[in-house]
Design a protein around this motif. Structure first.
Motif, PDB file in Angstrom:
ATOM      1  N   MET A 101      43.469  -7.188   6.865  1.00  0.00           N
ATOM      2  CA  MET A 101      43.797  -6.632   8.179  1.00  0.00           C
ATOM      3  C   MET A 101      44.379  -5.228   8.013  1.00  0.00           C
ATOM      4  O   MET A 101      45.151  -4.975   7.086  1.00  0.00           O
ATOM      5  CB  MET A 101      44.849  -7.487   8.895  1.00  0.00           C
ATOM      6  N   VAL A 102      44.016  -4.342   8.930  1.00  0.00           N
ATOM      7  CA  VAL A 102      44.603  -2.999   8.975  1.00  0.00           C
ATOM      8  C   VAL A 102      45.565  -2.976  10.171  1.00  0.00           C
ATOM      9  O   VAL A 102      45.155  -3.193  11.309  1.00  0.00           O
ATOM     10  CB  VAL A 102      43.515  -1.914   9.146  1.00  0.00           C
ATOM     11  N   VAL A 103      46.852  -2.754   9.882  1.00  0.00           N
ATOM     12  CA  VAL A 103      47.870  -2.773  10.943  1.00  0.00           C
ATOM     13  C   VAL A 103      48.485  -1.385  11.041  1.00  0.00           C
ATOM     14  O   VAL A 103      49.150  -0.913  10.122  1.00  0.00           O
ATOM     15  CB  VAL A 103      48.967  -3.819  10.653  1.00  0.00           C
ATOM     16  N   LYS A 104      48.249  -0.740  12.185  1.00  0.00           N
ATOM     17  CA  LYS A 104      48.744   0.619  12.398  1.00  0.00           C
ATOM     18  C   LYS A 104      50.189   0.596  12.908  1.00  0.00           C
ATOM     19  O   LYS A 104      50.636  -0.426  13.433  1.00  0.00           O
ATOM     20  CB  LYS A 104      47.832   1.336  13.402  1.00  0.00           C
ATOM     21  N   PRO A 105      50.901   1.729  12.776  1.00  0.00           N
ATOM     22  CA  PRO A 105      52.277   1.785  13.297  1.00  0.00           C
ATOM     23  C   PRO A 105      52.306   1.472  14.793  1.00  0.00           C
ATOM     24  O   PRO A 105      51.456   1.935  15.547  1.00  0.00           O
ATOM     25  CB  PRO A 105      52.699   3.238  13.039  1.00  0.00           C
ATOM     26  N   GLY A 106      53.307   0.653  15.202  1.00  0.00           N
ATOM     27  CA  GLY A 106      53.431   0.279  16.603  1.00  0.00           C
ATOM     28  C   GLY A 106      52.627  -0.945  16.996  1.00  0.00           C
ATOM     29  O   GLY A 106      52.738  -1.429  18.120  1.00  0.00           O
ATOM     30  N   GLN A 107      51.820  -1.480  16.073  1.00  0.00           N
ATOM     31  CA  GLN A 107      51.017  -2.672  16.375  1.00  0.00           C
ATOM     32  C   GLN A 107      51.702  -3.928  15.862  1.00  0.00           C
ATOM     33  O   GLN A 107      52.447  -3.895  14.881  1.00  0.00           O
ATOM     34  CB  GLN A 107      49.632  -2.562  15.720  1.00  0.00           C
ATOM     35  N   VAL A 131      39.999  -5.727  11.229  1.00  0.00           N
ATOM     36  CA  VAL A 131      39.732  -6.324   9.916  1.00  0.00           C
ATOM     37  C   VAL A 131      38.698  -5.492   9.159  1.00  0.00           C
ATOM     38  O   VAL A 131      37.713  -5.017   9.735  1.00  0.00           O
ATOM     39  CB  VAL A 131      39.217  -7.777  10.080  1.00  0.00           C
ATOM     40  N   LYS A 132      38.940  -5.284   7.840  1.00  0.00           N
ATOM     41  CA  LYS A 132      38.000  -4.580   6.964  1.00  0.00           C
ATOM     42  C   LYS A 132      36.983  -5.573   6.417  1.00  0.00           C
ATOM     43  O   LYS A 132      37.357  -6.521   5.721  1.00  0.00           O
ATOM     44  CB  LYS A 132      38.752  -3.962   5.786  1.00  0.00           C
ATOM     45  N   GLY A 149      54.781   2.692   8.955  1.00  0.00           N
ATOM     46  CA  GLY A 149      53.593   3.119   8.224  1.00  0.00           C
ATOM     47  C   GLY A 149      52.382   2.226   8.448  1.00  0.00           C
ATOM     48  O   GLY A 149      52.466   1.154   9.046  1.00  0.00           O
ATOM     49  N   LEU A 150      51.232   2.680   7.931  1.00  0.00           N
ATOM     50  CA  LEU A 150      49.994   1.890   7.969  1.00  0.00           C
ATOM     51  C   LEU A 150      50.052   0.822   6.883  1.00  0.00           C
ATOM     52  O   LEU A 150      50.391   1.111   5.737  1.00  0.00           O
ATOM     53  CB  LEU A 150      48.793   2.800   7.738  1.00  0.00           C
ATOM     54  N   LEU A 151      49.733  -0.414   7.250  1.00  0.00           N
ATOM     55  CA  LEU A 151      49.732  -1.510   6.286  1.00  0.00           C
ATOM     56  C   LEU A 151      48.353  -2.144   6.193  1.00  0.00           C
ATOM     57  O   LEU A 151      47.655  -2.289   7.208  1.00  0.00           O
ATOM     58  CB  LEU A 151      50.735  -2.599   6.694  1.00  0.00           C
ATOM     59  N   GLU A 152      47.968  -2.505   4.980  1.00  0.00           N
ATOM     60  CA  GLU A 152      46.788  -3.345   4.783  1.00  0.00           C
ATOM     61  C   GLU A 152      47.299  -4.694   4.295  1.00  0.00           C
ATOM     62  O   GLU A 152      48.054  -4.771   3.316  1.00  0.00           O
ATOM     63  CB  GLU A 152      45.820  -2.720   3.784  1.00  0.00           C
ATOM     64  N   VAL A 153      46.925  -5.736   5.023  1.00  0.00           N
ATOM     65  CA  VAL A 153      47.485  -7.070   4.782  1.00  0.00           C
ATOM     66  C   VAL A 153      46.368  -8.056   4.472  1.00  0.00           C
ATOM     67  O   VAL A 153      45.405  -8.175   5.244  1.00  0.00           O
ATOM     68  CB  VAL A 153      48.278  -7.565   6.016  1.00  0.00           C
ATOM     69  N   GLN A 209      33.505  -1.760   6.668  1.00  0.00           N
ATOM     70  CA  GLN A 209      33.639  -1.412   8.080  1.00  0.00           C
ATOM     71  C   GLN A 209      34.921  -2.015   8.656  1.00  0.00           C
ATOM     72  O   GLN A 209      35.315  -3.113   8.276  1.00  0.00           O
ATOM     73  CB  GLN A 209      32.437  -1.946   8.875  1.00  0.00           C
ATOM     74  N   GLU A 210      35.547  -1.285   9.581  1.00  0.00           N
ATOM     75  CA  GLU A 210      36.721  -1.821  10.288  1.00  0.00           C
ATOM     76  C   GLU A 210      36.283  -2.283  11.680  1.00  0.00           C
ATOM     77  O   GLU A 210      35.784  -1.483  12.472  1.00  0.00           O
ATOM     78  CB  GLU A 210      37.809  -0.756  10.406  1.00  0.00           C
TER      79      GLU A 210
END
Length: 724
Positions: free
Chosen positions: A237-243, A217-218, A287-291, A222-223
């Protein structure tokens, strides 16, 4: 004031997970005991989900005391997630607990083996052999006798009462070996029954483990990794590929494909852009997602699905209600029959007392209703769990059974059989000298200022074909109510509207050929418009709500499954409805319907066919959905109304799941009927063996245990039903 406090206490609801239920009867007894606790106003056990809802505030110790007869373990619902997180580290402890829990069974088995060894050595039963078997009975049967004897004093006749009387009776007439075998086989049967129900519940427990327990979480630039319980609405939330995505939310940055199979049952990943909704438990693949988080952990779609599925398991299906009622009278009846078998032949026909008491005890054992009681719950829980894993939310066993008996299905057209989004299907210029792109730009510039529902289809078409229209200045724009629109561009006044508008304007080139073009498009179920001036018709444009590619295939599969009538309900005019209905292949088409007309039609067809299902979006069709035997809502994921109002919700916007739901429900209905029939038939067959005197305690317990295992295995076959 005191009254308010009392009401507050009644409203206090606590949910607990239960470990150790061996049968539905034990669950009912536990519920009864909990209700007798002074701090409890009411309680309801959900055997399928293995939990209890308690209205009041008892301690865990009080609840476990109420379940002491079965050594039940009680865990508050809010501790369940923490327990799941630690499950990996506790595996060794679980194995140890298993051995500890069954040490009496193992010890009893050891004494039985020693007893038979003594028989082999001595050649006949003696005092030592009898003591070894008696020890096996006492050790292995102590938990059973403790409950059975207490039930007997209360005239509470359940399966443990029957077994207790049978084993003690066997010992009294000197059948020590058979009594010991009955004890151990009954214990094994209970353990297998418990294992089978746990296996059936696993499909739901697997849903609980889908969503991650932490998320990146941002916060304040800070993450940081944050536990889901500590994430609040509005967090990014920062969600990386494969997560996996931990919480429901809206994409605020990034682009990716997300695998939503866990929620919607869709096999193909779904493209996600900014402003798109994502669900907890789904997998970010690319891809990288910010949710941006939109729901707390307890309000996420996956949490609602789990809650509703577990509640569904508590709803008794008609067959379960029948079994419960039957078992209520069946068990005392078996006691009476056993008594009559034991005393009538010796009294009236000079039979041997020892022989017929033994036969009576065997009747008690064979009469144990284990198989009958477990036959329906294991099938319902398994089927509902399988449906949930495939993106179909069934709200109760009653709806599962009813869907299997459906003979007719009514479909709302818009958004169900069709995509619900109008698109431009045809654009034909009349004048050869007109540039099509320039003319479409003029149409779009005019429609951009319109509030007409079809304007969005024209603008979308212009965007797809990269036709620019923003630089066109429109003057004197006005709406012609019920007919169309007009506006002046570069000194020329253009009209876009219905064919009737141009008939009224008496445009010179509205000839027979143009009329035939319009009629042809209208007969295909398309809304047809004309663009022109007061001097000439320039082009014909048609817009339609596209039929889902899957709709025709779904209707065919339903007909193959034996659905007698498929009806399309729509507010469209008859020509449009007929065109779409013929393309899809439904057996009946009802057009120009208001919502109340749909409701009346569903009532009418229900009176003809008995069981009818209605498929709609769960909002506009709510009255018709409610009036049907089984209401099925499309696109339940993220739609609270669909989740709450429908009897069954197709979580993805996928009509293709409907035939699978019908197949699964029919399979479940057949298996339930098979299980009930077999459970009763095997008992009757074994009881007939009393007449020639062939029924033994061995045959009785093997018949009972065998029947239990067979109906359970039959019910678990529903896990193997696949969506094909």
């Amino acid at each position: 004031m005191k009254l308010d406090e009392a009401e507050k206490r009644v409203e206090q609801k606590n949910i607990y997970r239960i470990e150790g239920f061996s049968c539905a009867n034990c669950a009912a007894k536990f519920e009864k005991n909990v209700k007798q606790i002074t701090s409890v106003q009411d309680a309801k056990v959900n055997f399928g989900a293995s939990k209890i809802s308690v209205y009041g505030d008892p301690s865990v110790e009080e609840l476990e005391k109420a379940g002491a007869f079965e050594n039940l373990k009680v865990i508050p619902e809010n501790q369940t997630r923490e327990k799941a997180e630690d499950s990996q580290s506790n595996k060794k402890l679980d194995i140890g607990a298993f051995i500890q829990k069954h040490h009496t069974l193992l010890t009893s088995a050891l004494f039985i083996m020693l007893g038979y060894l003594s028989l082999v050595v001595n050649g006949e039963e003696n005092i030592i052999t009898s003591l070894l078997f008696a020890t096996a009975i006492v050790i292995g049967g102590f938990p059973l006798f403790k409950v059975g004897l207490l039930n007997l004093t209360r005239l509470d006749f359940d399966m443990k009462t029957l077994m207790t009387v049978a084993i003690i009776g066997a010992a009294l007439i000197g059948e020590w070996a058979e009594g010991a075998i009955v004890v151990i086989l009954f214990a094994i049967s209970e353990a297998l029954e418990r294992f089978s129900m746990d296996k059936a519940r696993q499909s739901i427990r697997s849903l609980m483990d889908i969503a991650p327990k932490e998320a990146l979480v941002k916060r304040n630039g800070q993450e940081t990794m944050v536990h889901v319980d500590d994430i609040v609405v509005g967090d990014i939330m920062v969600v990386k590929p494969g997560q996996k995505i931990a919480m429901d939310g809206i994409v605020v940055n990034g682009y990716s494909a997300v695998n939503q199979a866990a929620i919607t049952g869709e096999s193909v990943p779904v493209e996600k852009l900014v402003h798109d909704e994502v669900f907890a438990g789904t997998l970010n693949e690319e891809g990288l997602l910010e949710v941006k988080v939109t729901k707390l952990v307890e309000d996420t779609t996956i949490s609602k699905i789990i809650y509703l599925v577990e509640e569904a398991q508590a709803e008794k299906a008609p067959s379960q209600a029948f079994v419960d009622k039957f078992a209520k009278y069946y068990t005392p009846a078996i006691m009476v029959i056993a008594g009559l078998v034991a005393i009538i032949p010796p009294l009236l026909f000079h039979g041997e007392w020892g022989t017929w008491i033994y036969q009576g005890l065997a009747v008690l054992v064979v009469g144990c209703p284990c198989a009958l009681v477990i036959s329906t719950p294991v099938s319902i829980v398994t089927a509902i769990g399988n449906a949930a894993k495939n993106g179909i939310l069934v709200k109760g066993g009653v709806y599962l059974e009813q869907l299997g008996a459906i003979k007719a299905i009514a479909f709302d057209k818009t958004g169900t059989l069709t995509k619900g989004i109008p698109v431009v299907t045809d654009f034909q210029t009349i004048n050869q000298h007109v540039d099509g792109k320039e003319l479409f730009a003029i149409i779009t510039a005019l429609e951009y200022r319109s509030q007409h529902p079809l304007a969005s289809a024209i603008m979308k078409k212009a965007e797809q074909d990269q036709i620019t229209y923003a630089d066109l200045a429109v003057e004197d724009f006005s709406s012609l109510t019920g007919k169309g629109i007009k506006g002046t561009i570069n000194g020329t006044t253009y009209y876009v509207g219905s064919p009737n508008l141009f008939h009224e304007m008496d445009v010179p080139n509205f000839d027979k050929e143009t009329e035939e073009k319009v009629e042809s498009l209208q007969n295909q179920g398309k809304t047809t418009m004309i663009i022109g001036t007061n001097q000439a018709i320039l082009a014909v444009i048609a817009v339609a709500d596209e039929v889902r590619e899957i709709s025709k295939h779904v209707i065919q599969k339903l007909h193959q499954l034996g659905i007698q009538k498929t009806i399309m309900l729509t507010g469209d005019n008859q020509a449009t409805a007929q065109a779409i209905g013929r393309e899809i292949g439904v057996t009946d088409i009802q057009s120009e319907l208001m919502p109340e007309d749909k409701l009346n039609f569903v009532k009418e067809i229900r009176s003809t066919f008995g069981n009818v299902s209605m498929i709609g979006d769960g909002v506009n069709d709510a009255p018709a959905l409610a009036a049907s035997t089984v209401g099925v809502a499309m696109g339940g994921a993220g739609t609270d109304t669909a989740l709450e109002t429908a009897d069954i919700a197709l979580m993805g916007d996928d009509l293709g799941k409907l035939p699978f739901a019908v197949r699964l429900s029919r399979k479940a209905l057949n298996i339930i009927k098979q299980n009930i029939t077999f459970s009763i038939a095997i008992k009757l067959f074994a009881l007939l063996l009393v007449i020639p005197g062939w029924l033994t305690l061995w045959i009785a317990i093997i018949a009972d245990m065998g029947a239990t295992l067979l109906v359970t295995a039959n019910g678990l076959r529903l896990l193997r039903v696949k969506d094909r």
